[in-house]
Write a protein that holds these residues in place. Structure first.
Motif, short mmCIF file in Angstrom:
data_model
loop_
_atom_site.label_atom_id
_atom_site.label_comp_id
_atom_site.label_asym_id
_atom_site.label_seq_id
_atom_site.Cartn_x
_atom_site.Cartn_y
_atom_site.Cartn_z
N GLN A 60 -19.99 35.26 -22.34
CA GLN A 60 -20.25 36.16 -23.47
C GLN A 60 -21.34 35.58 -24.37
N VAL A 61 -22.30 36.42 -24.74
CA VAL A 61 -23.38 35.99 -25.63
C VAL A 61 -22.89 35.89 -27.07
N GLY A 62 -22.06 36.83 -27.47
CA GLY A 62 -21.52 36.81 -28.83
C GLY A 62 -22.62 36.92 -29.87
N SER A 63 -22.56 36.09 -30.90
CA SER A 63 -23.51 36.18 -32.01
C SER A 63 -24.72 35.26 -31.82
N ARG A 64 -24.84 34.61 -30.67
CA ARG A 64 -26.00 33.73 -30.45
C ARG A 64 -27.29 34.56 -30.49
N PRO A 65 -28.36 34.01 -31.08
CA PRO A 65 -29.65 34.72 -31.06
C PRO A 65 -30.12 34.92 -29.62
N HIS A 66 -30.55 36.12 -29.32
CA HIS A 66 -30.94 36.45 -27.94
C HIS A 66 -32.11 35.60 -27.46
N GLU A 67 -32.95 35.13 -28.38
CA GLU A 67 -34.06 34.24 -28.00
C GLU A 67 -33.55 32.90 -27.47
N SER A 68 -32.35 32.51 -27.86
CA SER A 68 -31.81 31.22 -27.44
C SER A 68 -31.02 31.29 -26.14
N VAL A 69 -30.79 32.50 -25.63
CA VAL A 69 -29.99 32.66 -24.42
C VAL A 69 -30.92 32.64 -23.22
N ARG A 70 -30.89 31.56 -22.47
CA ARG A 70 -31.76 31.38 -21.30
C ARG A 70 -31.19 32.15 -20.11
N LEU A 71 -32.08 32.75 -19.33
CA LEU A 71 -31.68 33.46 -18.12
C LEU A 71 -31.99 32.59 -16.90
N SER A 72 -31.16 32.74 -15.88
CA SER A 72 -31.31 31.92 -14.69
C SER A 72 -31.89 32.73 -13.54
N GLU A 73 -32.49 32.03 -12.62
CA GLU A 73 -33.00 32.66 -11.40
C GLU A 73 -31.81 33.23 -10.62
N GLY A 74 -31.90 34.52 -10.29
CA GLY A 74 -30.82 35.17 -9.56
C GLY A 74 -29.61 35.51 -10.42
N GLY A 75 -29.77 35.41 -11.73
CA GLY A 75 -28.65 35.64 -12.65
C GLY A 75 -28.36 37.11 -12.88
N THR A 76 -27.34 37.34 -13.68
CA THR A 76 -26.91 38.70 -14.01
C THR A 76 -26.67 38.84 -15.50
N VAL A 77 -27.21 39.91 -16.06
CA VAL A 77 -26.95 40.30 -17.44
C VAL A 77 -26.12 41.58 -17.39
N GLU A 78 -24.94 41.54 -17.99
CA GLU A 78 -24.08 42.72 -18.08
C GLU A 78 -24.25 43.31 -19.47
N VAL A 79 -24.56 44.61 -19.54
CA VAL A 79 -24.74 45.31 -20.81
C VAL A 79 -23.51 46.19 -21.02
N LEU A 80 -22.71 45.82 -22.03
CA LEU A 80 -21.43 46.46 -22.25
C LEU A 80 -21.38 47.17 -23.59
N PRO A 81 -21.40 48.50 -23.57
CA PRO A 81 -21.25 49.24 -24.83
C PRO A 81 -19.82 49.10 -25.34
N PRO A 82 -19.59 49.42 -26.60
CA PRO A 82 -18.20 49.37 -27.11
C PRO A 82 -17.32 50.32 -26.30
N PHE A 83 -16.16 49.85 -25.95
CA PHE A 83 -15.22 50.67 -25.20
C PHE A 83 -14.14 51.15 -26.14
N ALA A 84 -13.65 52.35 -25.88
CA ALA A 84 -12.58 52.93 -26.71
C ALA A 84 -11.43 53.30 -25.80
N GLY A 85 -10.31 53.52 -26.40
CA GLY A 85 -9.17 53.98 -25.62
C GLY A 85 -8.12 52.89 -25.48
N GLY A 86 -7.27 53.09 -24.50
CA GLY A 86 -6.18 52.13 -24.27
C GLY A 86 -4.86 52.84 -24.45
N ALA A 87 -3.80 52.14 -24.12
CA ALA A 87 -2.44 52.70 -24.22
C ALA A 87 -2.00 52.75 -25.67
N ARG A 88 -1.21 53.75 -25.97
CA ARG A 88 -0.62 53.87 -27.31
C ARG A 88 0.85 53.68 -27.21
#
Length: 88
Positions: A60-88
């Motif tokens: 998880q990237v969290g609150s780290r500045p995106h400029e400081s997050v290094r990407l790797s060769e062959g890596g994966t970035v997952e883009v996750l919008p806020p999710f809603a829902g769940g059991a009540r």
């Protein structure tokens, strides 16, 4: 420069018009700038991206500045919008 895959989920996938695409960038910030440029004709893309959380190679990237997050060769970035829902 590293290359890998950006995976879009849920609203991010709809806004991008694709489930995944490649990146060629050294940082998360650079990859996201390139993605915004690629999808400049889809104004909702930037709006959705600003609300998303990110995982880079499973960490998880969290609150780290995106400029400081290094990407790797062959890596994966997952883009996750806020999710809603769940059991009540």
């Amino acid at each position: 420069m590293a290359s890998g895959t950006i995976r879009y989920w849920a609203a991010a996938k709809a806004a991008a018009g694709t489930g995944e695409e490649t990146y060629e960038a050294d940082t998360l910030a650079a990859a996201l700038r390139a993605a915004r440029a690629r999808h400049a004709g889809r104004p909702e893309f930037d709006s959705v991206l600003r609300r998303c959380s990110f995982l880079v190679d499973g960490t998880q990237v969290g609150s780290r500045p995106h400029e400081s997050v290094r990407l790797s060769e062959g890596g994966t970035v997952e883009v996750l919008p806020p999710f809603a829902g769940g059991a009540r």
